[in-house]
Design a protein around this motif. Structure first.
Motif, PDB file in Angstrom:
ATOM      1  N   PRO A 497      -1.270  -2.360  -6.772  1.00  0.00           N
ATOM      2  CA  PRO A 497      -2.316  -3.219  -6.203  1.00  0.00           C
ATOM      3  C   PRO A 497      -1.840  -4.658  -5.996  1.00  0.00           C
ATOM      4  O   PRO A 497      -2.415  -5.402  -5.209  1.00  0.00           O
ATOM      5  N   ARG A 498      -0.780  -5.030  -6.710  1.00  0.00           N
ATOM      6  CA  ARG A 498      -0.300  -6.402  -6.578  1.00  0.00           C
ATOM      7  C   ARG A 498       0.376  -6.665  -5.235  1.00  0.00           C
ATOM      8  O   ARG A 498       0.543  -7.810  -4.842  1.00  0.00           O
ATOM      9  N   LEU A 499       0.754  -5.569  -4.537  1.00  0.00           N
ATOM     10  CA  LEU A 499       1.298  -5.768  -3.190  1.00  0.00           C
ATOM     11  C   LEU A 499       0.236  -6.387  -2.297  1.00  0.00           C
ATOM     12  O   LEU A 499       0.510  -7.290  -1.508  1.00  0.00           O
ATOM     13  N   VAL A 500      -0.996  -5.892  -2.422  1.00  0.00           N
ATOM     14  CA  VAL A 500      -2.091  -6.454  -1.634  1.00  0.00           C
ATOM     15  C   VAL A 500      -2.401  -7.871  -2.116  1.00  0.00           C
ATOM     16  O   VAL A 500      -2.594  -8.784  -1.315  1.00  0.00           O
ATOM     17  N   ASP A 501      -2.409  -8.044  -3.442  1.00  0.00           N
ATOM     18  CA  ASP A 501      -2.638  -9.386  -3.982  1.00  0.00           C
ATOM     19  C   ASP A 501      -1.615 -10.363  -3.415  1.00  0.00           C
ATOM     20  O   ASP A 501      -1.958 -11.480  -3.012  1.00  0.00           O
ATOM     21  N   ALA A 502      -0.342  -9.926  -3.405  1.00  0.00           N
ATOM     22  CA  ALA A 502       0.716 -10.806  -2.911  1.00  0.00           C
ATOM     23  C   ALA A 502       0.456 -11.174  -1.446  1.00  0.00           C
ATOM     24  O   ALA A 502       0.517 -12.342  -1.068  1.00  0.00           O
ATOM     25  N   ALA A 503       0.131 -10.159  -0.637  1.00  0.00           N
ATOM     26  CA  ALA A 503      -0.115 -10.422   0.788  1.00  0.00           C
ATOM     27  C   ALA A 503      -1.276 -11.393   0.957  1.00  0.00           C
ATOM     28  O   ALA A 503      -1.228 -12.315   1.770  1.00  0.00           O
ATOM     29  N   ARG A 504      -2.326 -11.183   0.163  1.00  0.00           N
ATOM     30  CA  ARG A 504      -3.503 -12.035   0.340  1.00  0.00           C
ATOM     31  C   ARG A 504      -3.227 -13.457  -0.120  1.00  0.00           C
ATOM     32  O   ARG A 504      -3.682 -14.416   0.497  1.00  0.00           O
ATOM     33  N   SER A 505      -2.459 -13.604  -1.203  1.00  0.00           N
ATOM     34  CA  SER A 505      -2.168 -14.979  -1.638  1.00  0.00           C
ATOM     35  C   SER A 505      -1.296 -15.686  -0.610  1.00  0.00           C
ATOM     36  O   SER A 505      -1.281 -16.902  -0.530  1.00  0.00           O
ATOM     37  N   LEU A 506      -0.571 -14.896   0.202  1.00  0.00           N
ATOM     38  CA  LEU A 506       0.254 -15.508   1.243  1.00  0.00           C
ATOM     39  C   LEU A 506      -0.552 -15.792   2.507  1.00  0.00           C
ATOM     40  O   LEU A 506      -0.002 -16.258   3.496  1.00  0.00           O
ATOM     41  N   GLY A 507      -1.831 -15.464   2.498  1.00  0.00           N
ATOM     42  CA  GLY A 507      -2.675 -15.841   3.629  1.00  0.00           C
ATOM     43  C   GLY A 507      -3.206 -14.679   4.447  1.00  0.00           C
ATOM     44  O   GLY A 507      -3.915 -14.892   5.421  1.00  0.00           O
ATOM     45  N   ALA A 508      -2.848 -13.419   4.078  1.00  0.00           N
ATOM     46  CA  ALA A 508      -3.318 -12.277   4.855  1.00  0.00           C
ATOM     47  C   ALA A 508      -4.745 -11.918   4.450  1.00  0.00           C
ATOM     48  O   ALA A 508      -5.073 -11.936   3.267  1.00  0.00           O
ATOM     49  N   ASP A 516      -0.551  -4.559   7.448  1.00  0.00           N
ATOM     50  CA  ASP A 516       0.847  -5.001   7.291  1.00  0.00           C
ATOM     51  C   ASP A 516       1.545  -4.336   6.121  1.00  0.00           C
ATOM     52  O   ASP A 516       2.751  -4.141   6.138  1.00  0.00           O
ATOM     53  N   VAL A 517       0.789  -4.066   5.059  1.00  0.00           N
ATOM     54  CA  VAL A 517       1.437  -3.627   3.827  1.00  0.00           C
ATOM     55  C   VAL A 517       1.067  -2.185   3.463  1.00  0.00           C
ATOM     56  O   VAL A 517       1.930  -1.325   3.334  1.00  0.00           O
ATOM     57  N   GLU A 518      -0.230  -1.910   3.325  1.00  0.00           N
ATOM     58  CA  GLU A 518      -0.606  -0.608   2.785  1.00  0.00           C
ATOM     59  C   GLU A 518      -0.307   0.541   3.745  1.00  0.00           C
ATOM     60  O   GLU A 518       0.358   1.510   3.380  1.00  0.00           O
ATOM     61  N   LEU A 519      -0.810   0.437   4.972  1.00  0.00           N
ATOM     62  CA  LEU A 519      -0.637   1.571   5.887  1.00  0.00           C
ATOM     63  C   LEU A 519       0.834   1.894   6.163  1.00  0.00           C
ATOM     64  O   LEU A 519       1.209   3.066   6.146  1.00  0.00           O
ATOM     65  N   PRO A 520       1.697   0.884   6.385  1.00  0.00           N
ATOM     66  CA  PRO A 520       3.108   1.245   6.576  1.00  0.00           C
ATOM     67  C   PRO A 520       3.680   1.984   5.367  1.00  0.00           C
ATOM     68  O   PRO A 520       4.512   2.863   5.521  1.00  0.00           O
ATOM     69  N   LEU A 521       3.198   1.650   4.175  1.00  0.00           N
ATOM     70  CA  LEU A 521       3.755   2.274   2.973  1.00  0.00           C
ATOM     71  C   LEU A 521       3.183   3.664   2.724  1.00  0.00           C
ATOM     72  O   LEU A 521       3.750   4.444   1.973  1.00  0.00           O
ATOM     73  N   VAL A 522       2.025   3.969   3.316  1.00  0.00           N
ATOM     74  CA  VAL A 522       1.475   5.318   3.135  1.00  0.00           C
ATOM     75  C   VAL A 522       1.563   6.087   4.450  1.00  0.00           C
ATOM     76  O   VAL A 522       0.809   7.024   4.682  1.00  0.00           O
ATOM     77  N   ALA A 523       2.517   5.679   5.288  1.00  0.00           N
ATOM     78  CA  ALA A 523       2.620   6.285   6.622  1.00  0.00           C
ATOM     79  C   ALA A 523       2.682   7.804   6.539  1.00  0.00           C
ATOM     80  O   ALA A 523       2.052   8.500   7.345  1.00  0.00           O
ATOM     81  N   SER A 524       3.396   8.332   5.543  1.00  0.00           N
ATOM     82  CA  SER A 524       3.528   9.789   5.501  1.00  0.00           C
ATOM     83  C   SER A 524       2.179  10.445   5.218  1.00  0.00           C
ATOM     84  O   SER A 524       1.865  11.498   5.775  1.00  0.00           O
ATOM     85  N   GLY A 525       1.361   9.828   4.372  1.00  0.00           N
ATOM     86  CA  GLY A 525       0.020  10.353   4.121  1.00  0.00           C
ATOM     87  C   GLY A 525      -0.830  10.319   5.378  1.00  0.00           C
ATOM     88  O   GLY A 525      -1.580  11.256   5.666  1.00  0.00           O
ATOM     89  N   VAL A 526      -0.694   9.236   6.138  1.00  0.00           N
ATOM     90  CA  VAL A 526      -1.462   9.111   7.380  1.00  0.00           C
ATOM     91  C   VAL A 526      -1.017  10.201   8.372  1.00  0.00           C
ATOM     92  O   VAL A 526      -1.856  10.870   9.000  1.00  0.00           O
ATOM     93  N   VAL A 527       0.298  10.389   8.469  1.00  0.00           N
ATOM     94  CA  VAL A 527       0.799  11.403   9.404  1.00  0.00           C
ATOM     95  C   VAL A 527       0.333  12.802   8.977  1.00  0.00           C
ATOM     96  O   VAL A 527      -0.122  13.598   9.797  1.00  0.00           O
ATOM     97  N   ALA A 528       0.428  13.078   7.679  1.00  0.00           N
ATOM     98  CA  ALA A 528      -0.019  14.387   7.194  1.00  0.00           C
ATOM     99  C   ALA A 528      -1.507  14.574   7.484  1.00  0.00           C
ATOM    100  O   ALA A 528      -1.933  15.639   7.951  1.00  0.00           O
ATOM    101  N   GLY A 529      -2.295  13.539   7.219  1.00  0.00           N
ATOM    102  CA  GLY A 529      -3.733  13.614   7.490  1.00  0.00           C
ATOM    103  C   GLY A 529      -3.992  13.847   8.965  1.00  0.00           C
ATOM    104  O   GLY A 529      -4.855  14.649   9.338  1.00  0.00           O
ATOM    105  N   ALA A 530      -3.230  13.165   9.803  1.00  0.00           N
ATOM    106  CA  ALA A 530      -3.396  13.333  11.244  1.00  0.00           C
ATOM    107  C   ALA A 530      -3.053  14.766  11.659  1.00  0.00           C
ATOM    108  O   ALA A 530      -3.770  15.382  12.465  1.00  0.00           O
ATOM    109  N   ALA A 531      -1.985  15.315  11.079  1.00  0.00           N
ATOM    110  CA  ALA A 531      -1.598  16.684  11.427  1.00  0.00           C
ATOM    111  C   ALA A 531      -2.675  17.671  10.996  1.00  0.00           C
ATOM    112  O   ALA A 531      -3.022  18.604  11.740  1.00  0.00           O
TER     113      ALA A 531
END
Lengths: 603, 354
Positions: A497-508, A516-531
């Motif tokens: 969860p700190r990845l999101v915290d880090a992004a948000r403290s940087l202004g996201a 920018d952060v979560e979806l690229p890192l779970v891309a395989s889950g998204v692709v599997a879900g899409a399939a």
């Protein structure tokens, strides 16, 4: 302005998702239920009581509702009416009624699935052999195969001129008339659900810590006692989960029974479909309501049970695998002989139907090799011997609806996954939202959509109608988005969860950090879900078959059903097998994607 | 109502509840501009929650948070202009080093009117990582990852730097080296810094001021020397450094004295005690000696540990264990006399008995 929009993107997405669900799922389905409990705007229990007191539906148990004082005797009679003799399998025992029969065939199917699935789990978890990994991943495949396509496979395999009888004839047996029997329906259900049993139990077996067994052995337990005392208790929960799921699936079964059993083996869902076709909508509504209550109850049981299963993070080594083939002597080992026999059954039940379908699709009436059926699929004919169901539009429609489902189900599924990961309330809410479409039959969804959005609904003096094709896409999206969530949510939950915290403290913003952060890192889950979403859309039959009739935009599964339903074609299943093979190709393609990116497939 | 001053960070009466659990209770802290301020305490004490309340990851149930004189209590983290470094670095694994450092510059212009590219180079230079920009975070050592995390947090030029146990995942040597680097960078940038650690030694070594946190409340705020030499509570006395802590009954107030184990022990003249009171006292092991001082007591030596630069001698004074730290090479055996000066005994707690 853009920043503002980004800040509200996630809440907005949630509101949109819930609104879409209300409009295309809860409202239409609720409308069906309302028909069952009201008449001309006044509440009434008459339609439901009509069903419950009709011996046709509830068999001897109808006394429970007509004669409450005779209840205990009635229930005992009801259970006694279930005959377990093989002859009792031939026809739906009218004494237990439609609901009783539906439960009966679901129970038989569950037993068959466990019987067929357990040896597979034993083989996959205890033996090492070439192709083990492939077979293990292939256990997902049946899940994405359209039911009606599997039915075509079974027709091709077990039909009078099918491969099964051909093989039997070679050894001087047969022919066996397997179609339109309860046995074939049960076997087809096992085709679907035995791999489920295999997969769940294999996972549990593989996670048994070898050291626990070794401890038991060192304390004096025989191999059998160690198995019974240490291994079996760890397998039972997964076996129970698989059985419960199988029962729910087969209780609500539709295309298999429709195509392989026909009306004389009708289950609740098939009968419901027949009622809708006869325009007996009140009876259909009552039937759908009772069915939903039952399946919601079963689903609730399943979820309760699953929630109790504590995931024990295990670091210990698994049980060692034996070599399946270990020198010539091992071939005479009785256990390995039994495995070989099991292999034959697997070939007949799993490989046979799919192989027969593909072979049949390139075999002409005289047994010669032909591409005629595929040419037929591509032909732009306006009418044919098959009637008005043209194959090419079905293929195009299926693919278009698949893409449309993706566009709708992907964002919906992701939004629910994000909310589910936020906190406990979010995950409970998401669980409820996700389970509801699972427990409501496709026929009820289709009927609801037909009666509301397609025929038009009046809101604030405006008549709102939705085009048939969009109604089909809506129905598919409702069925598909839980799979997106099931694949994305655990991956999101696994992120720090700190990845999101880090992004948000940087202004996201929250939304930007998702993009920018979560979806690229779970891309395989998204692709599997899409399939999954695509495969489910392409194979969806239950709601599509109703909606397709109302709006004349049929899909491949609907066309398939019409082809096999048309007996005037004679014994050749050519067109159906060709289209079934195309469907197999598309869904197998989705399977390959899912397997590559490691999708989670459990509903 | 909060009096908003010009402090770098100011918490005024901040409480944070998680459901029924109170994580922070009425915490007020003022961190001056350019100050290196450390929150230290055992795990679960609320120090990280305090940091997260400053960053905007937790919203206070009560109280206000101000950064640079501006009330930011309701603002989301992205609108607070803080830089955060996490214990596990939280580098974006799908971005290389440059992209990680540049991420904050997507939302904020680089300070000093330089281009983004120049700003990233500047920061990589600052943390001594120039030339590694194209690497993936996974190809870096823990220490290198921590430097990149620091560069990423500093790139947009935040008002405040927040560090949540940034060194605790590293081995001891590297930790000690990096904390010197961290302090140098902080001083060269003159940036207001709030640092969270459970390591009291680290807190003392690196900070301008330290706040000791326990059970969601601030026990004591002061310079490292004050915290170490004049602990304000029993908790601080026991948490920070080695210490001997014991209970005693006050014998008299003029001059102040207590009795321990049937022996009268004089306290520093300034100690305010009243007869009949029970007090908690502390004395540092290094303030006890085998050489002659003001007060003598009889103790038994039980165990001796050699630390390299000193000895830790475990003694017993009556029934009470007492720890002595000495550089003396000749440690007496068995029963001996140990000495201390009255002003080294601190009253860190008191309770009235009937």
């Amino acid at each position: 302005m853009r920043e503002r929009a980004e800040r509200f993107a996630v809440p907005l997405g949630l509101v949109t998702t819930v609104s879409v669900l209300i409009v295309v799922f809860y409202y239409p389905v609720g409308n069906v239920f309302a028909d069952a409990v009201s008449s001309d705007g006044r509440p009434t229990l008459a339609p439901i009581l009509d069903v419950l007191t009709d011996p046709f539906y509830t068999g001897i148990a109808h006394h429970i509702f007509t004669d409450p004082l005779g209840v205990p005797a009635g229930i005992i009679q009801w259970f006694l009416a279930v005959e377990l003799s093989p002859s009792g399998l031939d026809l739906p025992p009218t004494s237990i009624g439609l609901f009783g029969f539906t439960a009966y065939q679901a129970a038989l199917s569950t037993v068959a699935s466990v019987a067929l699935g357990l040896p597979g789990a034993y083989l996959l978890s205890r033996y090492e052999f070439p192709g083990r990994h492939t077979i293990r991943s292939l256990t997902i495949l049946p899940f994405v195969l359209p039911g009606i396509m599997v039915a075509v496979g079974f027709l091709a395999m077990f039909g009078r001129n099918g491969l099964f009888n051909d093989v039997l004839a070679v050894v001087g047996l047969g022919p066996v008339e397997a179609l339109f029997t309860l046995e074939i329906v049960v076997v087809a259900h096992a085709f679907y659900n035995a791999p489920l049993v295999t997969r769940l139990v294999t996972t549990a077996w593989e996670s048994v810590d070898r050291r626990q067994v070794e401890t038991a052995r060192s304390m004096g337990a025989t191999p059998f006692r160690a198995f019974r005392d240490v291994v079996v208790p760890q397998l039972l929960p997964s076996l129970l989960t698989a059985s419960l799921l199988t029962f729910v699936f087969t209780f609500m079964t539709f295309p298999i029974v429709l195509a392989l059993g026909g009306l004389q083996l009708a289950t609740v869902e098939v009968w419901l479909y027949a009622r809708v076709q006869n325009l007996e909508l009140t009876e259909a509504a009552a039937l759908g309501t009772i069915e939903t209550v039952i399946s919601l109850g079963l689903t609730y049981l399943y979820l309760r049970y699953e929630a109790r299963q504590v995931a024990t993070g295990r670091a210990g080594p698994s049980l060692a695998r034996r070599q399946l083939v270990d020198g010539v002597r091992s071939l005479r080992d009785p256990r390995r002989l039994a495995i070989a026999a099991y292999g034959v059954v697997v070939l007949v039940v799993f490989v046979g139907p799919l192989l027969s379908m593909v072979v049949e699709s390139v075999t002409g009436p005289g047994g010669e090799f032909t591409f005629e059926y595929y040419r037929f699929l591509l032909a732009q004919q306006t009418s044919s011997a098959i009637g008005t169901t043209r194959p090419l539009p079905a293929i195009v429609n299926s693919l278009l609806f698949g893409v449309g489902t993706l566009v709708l189900a992907l964002p919906m599924g992701i939004v629910v996954a994000v909310v589910a990961n936020r906190d406990v309330t979010g995950s409970r809410g998401a669980e409820a939202v996700l389970s509801a479409p699972l427990a409501v039959s496709g026929i009820v969804v289709g009927l609801g959509l037909l009666q509301t959005l397609v025929f038009g609904t009046v809101l604030f003096d405006y008549r709102i109608t939705v085009l048939g094709p969009s109604a089909i896409v809506f129905a598919h999206a409702v069925a598909a988005y839980p799979f997106v969530t099931r694949n994305v949510a655990p991956a999101l939950g696994g992120l720090d969860p700190r990845l999101v915290d880090a992004a948000r403290s940087l202004g996201a913003s929250r939304f930007r950090s998702l993009l920018d952060v979560e979806l690229p890192l779970v891309a395989s889950g998204v692709v599997a879900g899409a399939a999954f979403a695509f495969a489910i859309s392409v194979g969806e039959f239950d709601s599509t078959v109703l909606l397709a009739e109302g709006v004349d935009s049929y899909t491949m599964p609907v066309a398939l059903e019409r082809y096999i339903g048309n007996r005037s074609l004679g014994p050749s299943l050519g067109a159906a097998t060709a289209m079934g093979t195309v469907l197999l190709g598309v869904t197998a393609g989705s399977f390959v994607v899912i397997d590559r990116v490691g999708g989670r497939w459990q509903p | 109502m909060a009096t908003v001053t010009d402090a770098g960070v100011e918490l005024d009466g901040v409480s944070v509840d998680f459901g029924d659990v109170s994580a922070l209770n009425d915490v007020s802290i003022t961190v001056e501009h350019g100050e290196f301020f450390t929150l230290v305490g055992p795990s679960g004490c609320g120090k990280t929650t305090t940091l997260r309340a400053i960053a905007g990851f937790e919203s206070p149930t009560e109280g206000t948070v101000a950064i640079d004189g501006e009330d930011v209590t309701g603002r989301p983290p992205e609108d607070r202009n803080v830089g955060v470094v996490f214990q596990n670095y939280a580098l974006f694994p799908h971005m290389n080093v440059r992209e990680n450092v540049a991420y904050g510059l997507r939302f904020r212009d680089p300070p000093g009117g330089v281009s983004r590219r120049e700003r990233v180079d500047e920061l990589l230079e600052l943390v001594d990582m120039a030339g590694l920009g194209e690497r993936d975070p996974t190809e870096l050592s823990g220490g290198q990852q921590q430097r990149i995390a620091l560069a990423r947090a500093l790139a947009p030029g935040p008002e405040v730097l927040l560090l949540d146990e940034p060194l605790s995942a590293l081995d001891v040597r590297l930790r000690e080296r990096l904390r010197v680097t961290l302090r140098e960078i902080q001083q060269s940038l003159d940036i207001t810094t709030v640092y969270v650690t459970h390591d009291q030694e680290e807190a003392l070594a690196i900070s301008d001021r330290v706040a000791v946190v326990a059970d969601g409340e601030i026990e004591q705020v002061g310079s490292p020397e004050q915290i170490y030499r004049s602990p304000a509570s029993r908790f601080v006395a026991e948490f920070v450094g080695d210490n001997n802590v014991f209970e005693a009954a006050v014998d008299g107030s003029d001059p102040p004295r207590v009795s321990i184990d049937d022996q009268t022990v004089p306290l520093a003249a300034a100690s305010k005690v009243t007869p009949g009171e029970r007090v908690t006292l502390s004395i540092r092991p290094e303030d006890i000696s085998f050489d002659e001082r003001d007060v003598a007591i009889t103790a038994t030596v039980e165990q001796v540990e050699f630390l390299g630069d000193a000895y830790r001698v475990h003694c017993e004074w009556g029934e009470m264990p007492i720890l002595v730290k000495t550089t003396h090479d000749e440690i007496p055996r068995e029963t001996t006399t140990i000495w201390f000066d009255a002003p080294d005994v601190h009253v860190v707690g008191r309770s009235v008995t009937e």
